[in-house]
Design a protein around this motif. Structure first.
Motif, PDB file in Angstrom:
ATOM      1  N   GLN A  29       0.834  -1.204   0.000  1.00 11.76           N
ATOM      2  CA  GLN A  29       0.000   0.000   0.000  1.00 11.76           C
ATOM      3  C   GLN A  29       0.872   1.260   0.000  1.00 11.76           C
ATOM      4  N   LEU A  30       1.934   1.260   0.797  1.00 12.86           N
ATOM      5  CA  LEU A  30       2.833   2.419   0.824  1.00 12.86           C
ATOM      6  C   LEU A  30       3.501   2.633  -0.524  1.00 12.86           C
ATOM      7  N   THR A  31       3.915   1.556  -1.159  1.00 13.58           N
ATOM      8  CA  THR A  31       4.536   1.657  -2.474  1.00 13.58           C
ATOM      9  C   THR A  31       3.543   2.210  -3.489  1.00 13.58           C
ATOM     10  N   ASP A  32       2.294   1.710  -3.428  1.00 13.87           N
ATOM     11  CA  ASP A  32       1.255   2.198  -4.328  1.00 13.87           C
ATOM     12  C   ASP A  32       0.981   3.681  -4.096  1.00 13.87           C
ATOM     13  N   HIS A  33       0.888   4.087  -2.850  1.00 12.23           N
ATOM     14  CA  HIS A  33       0.632   5.493  -2.532  1.00 12.23           C
ATOM     15  C   HIS A  33       1.798   6.377  -2.970  1.00 12.23           C
ATOM     16  N   ASP A  34       3.018   5.896  -2.791  1.00 10.94           N
ATOM     17  CA  ASP A  34       4.186   6.663  -3.247  1.00 10.94           C
ATOM     18  C   ASP A  34       4.159   6.862  -4.760  1.00 10.94           C
ATOM     19  N   GLN A  35       3.802   5.808  -5.488  1.00 10.26           N
ATOM     20  CA  GLN A  35       3.737   5.909  -6.941  1.00 10.26           C
ATOM     21  C   GLN A  35       2.648   6.882  -7.371  1.00 10.26           C
ATOM     22  N   ARG A  36       1.488   6.813  -6.709  1.00 11.16           N
ATOM     23  CA  ARG A  36       0.391   7.707  -7.049  1.00 11.16           C
ATOM     24  C   ARG A  36       0.746   9.156  -6.720  1.00 11.16           C
ATOM     25  N   LEU A  37       1.410   9.371  -5.597  1.00 10.65           N
ATOM     26  CA  LEU A  37       1.818  10.722  -5.216  1.00 10.65           C
ATOM     27  C   LEU A  37       2.851  11.281  -6.183  1.00 10.65           C
ATOM     28  N   ASP A  38       3.795  10.447  -6.596  1.00 12.29           N
ATOM     29  CA  ASP A  38       4.787  10.879  -7.577  1.00 12.29           C
ATOM     30  C   ASP A  38       4.114  11.265  -8.891  1.00 12.29           C
ATOM     31  N   ALA A  39       3.111  10.476  -9.317  1.00 11.51           N
ATOM     32  CA  ALA A  39       2.394  10.794 -10.554  1.00 11.51           C
ATOM     33  C   ALA A  39       1.650  12.117 -10.428  1.00 11.51           C
ATOM     34  N   LEU A  40       1.046  12.355  -9.284  1.00 11.84           N
ATOM     35  CA  LEU A  40       0.342  13.625  -9.072  1.00 11.84           C
ATOM     36  C   LEU A  40       1.302  14.803  -9.062  1.00 11.84           C
ATOM     37  N   GLU A  41       2.459  14.628  -8.463  1.00 17.10           N
ATOM     38  CA  GLU A  41       3.440  15.707  -8.423  1.00 17.10           C
ATOM     39  C   GLU A  41       3.975  16.025  -9.820  1.00 17.10           C
ATOM     40  N   ARG A  42       4.140  15.005 -10.659  1.00 12.52           N
ATOM     41  CA  ARG A  42       4.626  15.248 -12.011  1.00 12.52           C
ATOM     42  C   ARG A  42       3.547  15.908 -12.867  1.00 12.52           C
ATOM     43  N   ALA A  43       2.278  15.595 -12.604  1.00 11.36           N
ATOM     44  CA  ALA A  43       1.187  16.078 -13.444  1.00 11.36           C
ATOM     45  C   ALA A  43       0.614  17.414 -12.985  1.00 11.36           C
ATOM     46  N   ARG A  44       1.062  17.930 -11.865  1.00 11.08           N
ATOM     47  CA  ARG A  44       0.469  19.175 -11.359  1.00 11.08           C
ATOM     48  C   ARG A  44       0.845  20.337 -12.256  1.00 11.08           C
TER      49      ARG A  44
END
Length: 69
Positions: A29-44
């Motif tokens: 779950q932490l790995t999934d959340h980290d990946q999702r957060l990284d994607a959001l940071e790149r797409a902002r």
């Protein structure tokens, strides 16, 4: 006595296996959340760039209005 000890160890082993499984789920779950957060940071949106663009457009519009009057 031996049966009681074996039963106790089996119970402890089961509890430890459950804790390891939960730890693995938490890691996933932490790995999934980290990946999702990284994607959001790149797409902002690049907010500072947008703010600068709006400021320049506002200045240009003000100069244009002043020049046409």
């Amino acid at each position: 006595m031996r049966g009681t000890m074996a039963e106790g160890f089996a119970r402890v082993d089961g509890s430890l296996a459950l804790l390891v499984q939960r730890g693995d789920q938490t890691d996933r779950q932490l790995t999934d959340h980290d990946q999702r957060l990284d994607a959001l940071e790149r797409a902002r949106w690049p907010l500072p760039s947008v703010a600068a663009l709006v400021a320049v457009l506002g200045l240009a519009l003000s100069v244009w209005q002043f020049a046409t009057q």
